[in-house]
Scaffold this motif. Structure first.
Motif, mmCIF file in Angstrom:
data_model
loop_
_atom_site.group_PDB
_atom_site.id
_atom_site.type_symbol
_atom_site.label_atom_id
_atom_site.label_comp_id
_atom_site.label_asym_id
_atom_site.label_seq_id
_atom_site.Cartn_x
_atom_site.Cartn_y
_atom_site.Cartn_z
ATOM 1 N N VAL A 237 0.833 -1.202 0.000
ATOM 2 C CA VAL A 237 0.000 0.000 0.000
ATOM 3 C C VAL A 237 0.874 1.260 0.000
ATOM 4 C CG1 VAL A 237 -1.668 1.338 1.343
ATOM 5 C CG2 VAL A 237 -1.970 -1.129 1.078
ATOM 6 N N ILE A 238 1.906 1.273 0.842
ATOM 7 C CA ILE A 238 2.789 2.437 0.926
ATOM 8 C C ILE A 238 3.485 2.693 -0.404
ATOM 9 C CG2 ILE A 238 4.849 3.381 2.034
ATOM 10 C CD1 ILE A 238 2.215 3.346 3.701
ATOM 11 N N ASP A 239 3.926 1.625 -1.049
ATOM 12 C CA ASP A 239 4.570 1.772 -2.358
ATOM 13 C C ASP A 239 3.581 2.327 -3.381
ATOM 14 O OD1 ASP A 239 6.928 0.810 -1.338
ATOM 15 O OD2 ASP A 239 6.700 -1.215 -2.146
ATOM 16 N N ALA A 240 2.335 1.869 -3.302
ATOM 17 C CA ALA A 240 1.318 2.302 -4.268
ATOM 18 C C ALA A 240 1.021 3.795 -4.144
ATOM 19 C CB ALA A 240 0.035 1.492 -4.072
ATOM 20 N N VAL A 241 0.995 4.307 -2.918
ATOM 21 C CA VAL A 241 0.683 5.734 -2.730
ATOM 22 C C VAL A 241 1.927 6.614 -2.705
ATOM 23 C CG1 VAL A 241 -1.489 5.284 -1.532
ATOM 24 C CG2 VAL A 241 0.602 5.504 -0.198
ATOM 25 N N GLY A 242 3.108 5.986 -2.757
ATOM 26 C CA GLY A 242 4.342 6.757 -2.833
ATOM 27 C C GLY A 242 4.670 7.547 -1.589
ATOM 28 N N LEU A 243 4.458 6.945 -0.417
ATOM 29 C CA LEU A 243 4.684 7.651 0.846
ATOM 30 C C LEU A 243 5.872 7.115 1.638
ATOM 31 C CD1 LEU A 243 0.992 8.005 2.092
ATOM 32 C CD2 LEU A 243 2.512 9.891 1.444
ATOM 33 N N GLY A 244 6.704 6.315 0.997
ATOM 34 C CA GLY A 244 7.791 5.668 1.715
ATOM 35 C C GLY A 244 8.702 6.602 2.473
ATOM 36 N N ASP A 245 8.927 7.811 1.942
ATOM 37 C CA ASP A 245 9.819 8.765 2.598
ATOM 38 C C ASP A 245 9.077 9.798 3.431
ATOM 39 O OD1 ASP A 245 8.619 10.040 0.499
ATOM 40 O OD2 ASP A 245 10.430 11.080 -0.207
ATOM 41 N N ARG A 246 7.791 9.563 3.692
ATOM 42 C CA ARG A 246 6.984 10.525 4.454
ATOM 43 C C ARG A 246 6.321 9.895 5.680
ATOM 44 N NH1 ARG A 246 9.488 13.411 1.774
ATOM 45 N NH2 ARG A 246 8.839 15.156 0.447
ATOM 46 N N LEU A 247 6.644 8.670 5.997
ATOM 47 C CA LEU A 247 5.933 7.960 7.057
ATOM 48 C C LEU A 247 6.158 8.556 8.439
ATOM 49 C CD1 LEU A 247 6.347 4.214 5.985
ATOM 50 C CD2 LEU A 247 4.337 5.683 5.772
ATOM 51 N N ASP A 248 7.297 9.217 8.656
ATOM 52 C CA ASP A 248 7.587 9.795 9.967
ATOM 53 C C ASP A 248 7.116 11.242 10.093
ATOM 54 O OD1 ASP A 248 8.776 7.448 10.883
ATOM 55 O OD2 ASP A 248 10.757 8.022 10.106
ATOM 56 N N HIS A 249 6.476 11.758 9.043
ATOM 57 C CA HIS A 249 5.995 13.134 9.067
ATOM 58 C C HIS A 249 4.579 13.204 9.638
ATOM 59 C CE1 HIS A 249 9.367 13.452 6.351
ATOM 60 N NE2 HIS A 249 9.218 14.757 6.247
ATOM 61 N N ARG A 250 4.302 14.289 10.377
ATOM 62 C CA ARG A 250 2.946 14.549 10.857
ATOM 63 C C ARG A 250 2.167 15.318 9.784
ATOM 64 N NH1 ARG A 250 5.982 14.206 15.471
ATOM 65 N NH2 ARG A 250 5.026 12.967 17.148
ATOM 66 N N PRO A 251 0.833 15.327 9.878
ATOM 67 C CA PRO A 251 0.026 15.967 8.844
ATOM 68 C C PRO A 251 0.450 17.395 8.496
ATOM 69 C CG PRO A 251 -1.385 14.679 10.256
ATOM 70 C CD PRO A 251 -0.009 14.613 10.859
ATOM 71 N N ALA A 252 0.817 18.195 9.503
ATOM 72 C CA ALA A 252 1.205 19.587 9.244
ATOM 73 C C ALA A 252 2.459 19.691 8.386
ATOM 74 C CB ALA A 252 1.418 20.327 10.563
ATOM 75 N N GLN A 253 3.231 18.606 8.324
ATOM 76 C CA GLN A 253 4.453 18.589 7.525
ATOM 77 C C GLN A 253 4.218 18.025 6.123
ATOM 78 O OE1 GLN A 253 6.379 16.130 10.597
ATOM 79 N NE2 GLN A 253 7.916 17.746 10.826
ATOM 80 N N LEU A 254 2.965 17.729 5.791
ATOM 81 C CA LEU A 254 2.628 17.135 4.501
ATOM 82 C C LEU A 254 1.762 18.092 3.683
ATOM 83 C CD1 LEU A 254 1.598 13.570 5.768
ATOM 84 C CD2 LEU A 254 3.804 14.227 4.755
ATOM 85 N N SER A 255 1.871 18.000 2.377
ATOM 86 C CA SER A 255 0.996 18.774 1.500
ATOM 87 C C SER A 255 -0.411 18.181 1.542
ATOM 88 C CB SER A 255 1.523 18.740 0.061
ATOM 89 O OG SER A 255 1.392 17.421 -0.474
ATOM 90 N N GLY A 256 -1.383 18.915 0.988
ATOM 91 C CA GLY A 256 -2.750 18.401 0.954
ATOM 92 C C GLY A 256 -2.846 17.081 0.217
ATOM 93 N N GLY A 257 -2.135 16.991 -0.908
ATOM 94 C CA GLY A 257 -2.166 15.747 -1.663
ATOM 95 C C GLY A 257 -1.559 14.585 -0.904
ATOM 96 N N GLN A 258 -0.463 14.862 -0.187
ATOM 97 C CA GLN A 258 0.167 13.808 0.621
ATOM 98 C C GLN A 258 -0.754 13.382 1.766
ATOM 99 O OE1 GLN A 258 3.751 15.932 1.552
ATOM 100 N NE2 GLN A 258 4.918 14.984 -0.110
ATOM 101 N N GLN A 259 -1.441 14.340 2.380
ATOM 102 C CA GLN A 259 -2.382 13.992 3.450
ATOM 103 C C GLN A 259 -3.508 13.113 2.926
ATOM 104 O OE1 GLN A 259 -3.496 17.061 6.432
ATOM 105 N NE2 GLN A 259 -2.196 18.442 5.242
ATOM 106 N N GLN A 260 -4.012 13.423 1.722
ATOM 107 C CA GLN A 260 -5.080 12.608 1.180
ATOM 108 C C GLN A 260 -4.572 11.224 0.794
ATOM 109 O OE1 GLN A 260 -7.972 12.129 1.695
ATOM 110 N NE2 GLN A 260 -9.241 13.323 0.304
ATOM 111 N N ARG A 261 -3.315 11.123 0.379
ATOM 112 C CA ARG A 261 -2.757 9.803 0.092
ATOM 113 C C ARG A 261 -2.593 8.990 1.378
ATOM 114 N NH1 ARG A 261 2.394 10.500 -3.490
ATOM 115 N NH2 ARG A 261 2.358 12.675 -2.841
ATOM 116 N N VAL A 262 -2.282 9.666 2.483
ATOM 117 C CA VAL A 262 -2.263 8.983 3.783
ATOM 118 C C VAL A 262 -3.655 8.451 4.095
ATOM 119 C CG1 VAL A 262 -1.997 9.300 6.289
ATOM 120 C CG2 VAL A 262 -0.320 10.293 4.718
ATOM 121 N N ALA A 263 -4.672 9.282 3.854
ATOM 122 C CA ALA A 263 -6.054 8.854 4.105
ATOM 123 C C ALA A 263 -6.434 7.675 3.209
ATOM 124 C CB ALA A 263 -7.008 10.028 3.879
#
Length: 251
Positions: free
Chosen positions: A134-160
């Motif tokens: 799942v993480i590979d599919a959404v491309g979040l491998g280098d963002r897993l330790d970031h909190r929502p405020a440190q992510l763009s809107g698109g990255q937050q929606q990919r987390v969701a």
């Protein structure tokens, strides 16, 4: 891989003669009026309609977020109608995934923790191989330790999106998932949802007002005045717009 999903499949969710009525007497409003619809497994369906058509009410009833006045709702083989609060809570934790316009991430948790939150609440073990997929599919491998405020809107929606998918739900309900995103980022999120259907056989039901978003779906169900008025397979943005204009003109 797509051809394996081109065969008829049993419904992942369905509504049978569903009515939803609010208020009484002169204040009585029928948000849904005898809606019957099925959502096949491994399909991406969009629900559209004018404001007040009942599209969000239908999704909420299908997802067990709201009760029906009359009729029956099923998720897979489970009948939601008549389930108590405990049963509905368990079903939402184990068989349903949600993606909302507002992302609904907990600000104090990392992306990794937000994604795994439904499993933690349900007391379920993490399938590490599936999590990595799942993480590979959404491309979040280098963002897993970031909190929502440190992510763009698109990255937050990919987390969701990853949070909705990680529990392997029977169906994912998406309520205007690109509503807070720019067109490019929205297209990326829709591309992931499309991929999750094609590659993983996930079932997605999405409420949207955006014809371009709906064109990513396999099918569009149109509502007006609480009833299904049209059902379109293999939608195009132009075809969806034309149908919305016709429905609006008929009301």
């Amino acid at each position: 891989m797509r051809d394996q999903y081109d065969r008829p499949a049993e419904p992942a969710a369905r509504a049978a003669d569903v009515w939803k009525v609010y208020g009484e007497g002169e204040a009585r409003v029928s948000a849904l009026r005898g809606v019957s619809v099925e959502f096949a497994r491994g399909r991406f369906t969009a629900i559209m309609g004018p404001s007040g058509s009942g599209k969000s009410t239908l999704m909420h009833c299908l997802a067990g977020l709201d009760s029906v006045t009359r009729g029956e709702v099923y998720i897979g083989a489970t009948k939601l109608t008549g389930l108590g609060d405990a049963g509905l809570t368990k079903l939402r934790r184990t068989q349903v995934g949600f993606i909302f316009q507002q992302f609904n991430l907990l600000p104090t948790l990392t992306a990794h923790e937000n994604i795994l939150l439904p499993l933690a609440i349900a007391g379920r073990k993490v399938d590490k191989e599936w999590f990595r997929t799942v993480i590979d599919a959404v491309g979040l491998g280098d963002r897993l330790d970031h909190r929502p405020a440190q992510l763009s809107g698109g990255q937050q929606q990919r987390v969701a999106c990853a949070r909705a998918l990680v529990s392997k739900p029977e169906v994912i309900f998406a309520d205007e998932p690109t509503g807070n995103l720019d067109s490019r980022t929205g297209a990326e999120v829709l591309g992931f949802l499309r991929q999750s259907v094609h590659d993983f056989g996930q079932t997605i039901v999405m409420v949207t007002h955006d014809a371009n978003a709906a064109s990513h779906a396999d099918r569009v169900v149109f509502l007006a005045d609480g009833q299904i008025v049209h059902d379109m397979a293999n939608p195009t943005a132009d075809g969806v717009l034309d149908t919305i204009k016709r429905i609006t003109g008929e009301r």
